[in-house]
Design a protein around this motif. Structure first.
Motif: not given
Length: 193
Positions: A49, A58-59, A61, A64
């Protein structure tokens, strides 16, 4: 004045847990099914991240982590809820295919070679013992936790520790190479853009 749409992101993995957390404190996290399962397993995703955020993405957590699971980077035992991972090779394939990152699993890495490694690669996700947050202590073993190495010189390593407990053990931590080596398991993942 015209209003702009601004996306909202909770600081907690389950936005509905915000009020219980404020009222009850950190013990409320044990009731959060999203966090409870993943909390001790997402240090690698936190490193990813940070890498993605450095290039403007921006992803979440857990998003992901779930996507990496589909590649085999984590193995979830639905029976008891345990999670095995981060498994390096599936993670490398995941970041290459999903985000176009260059990545390579590295083993038998001497800590003295990390500065040279960062000349070729932008980051190094290093396996260290979680006790690295207390560098003055002697760790019981090496490995088991991942930190994002962002810079290194022959005498010092700088890294972000996703599980740091105070500011000094979180972002841009600087340790002498010899201190870092006491925690370092000699393996990790080199990552570049």
């Amino acid at each position: 004045m015209q209003s702009r749409e601004v996306p909202y992101f909770s600081q907690w993995e389950s936005p509905g847990m915000t009020l219980p957390l404020l009222a009850e404190g950190p013990s409320a996290l044990h009731r959060d099914p999203l966090w409870r399962r993943w909390a001790v397993n997402v240090c690698g995703m936190a490193c990813l991240k940070m890498i993605l955020a450095a290039r403007g993405e921006i992803h979440p957590t857990l998003e992901l982590a779930r996507a990496c699971t589909a590649y085999g980077g984590y193995v979830v035992n639905e029976g008891d809820g345990t999670i095995k991972g981060l498994i390096y090779e599936p993670f490398v394939r995941f970041v290459r295919e999903r985000f176009g990152l260059f990545a390579e699993t590295m083993t038998n890495v001497d800590s003295a070679t990390v500065p040279g490694l960062l000349c070729k690669w932008r980051y190094f996700i290093a396996s260290v013992h979680p006790a690295i947050r207390w560098p003055e202590r002697e760790p019981p073993s090496k490995g088991g936790h991942l930190v994002l190495v962002t810079a290194a010189s022959p005498g010092e390593i700088r890294f972000h520790n996703p599980s740091g407990h105070v500011r000094q053990s979180q972002a841009d931590v600087a340790l002498p190479l010899a201190s870092f080596d006491r925690f370092f398991a000699r393996r990790g993942i080199a990552v570049g853009f």
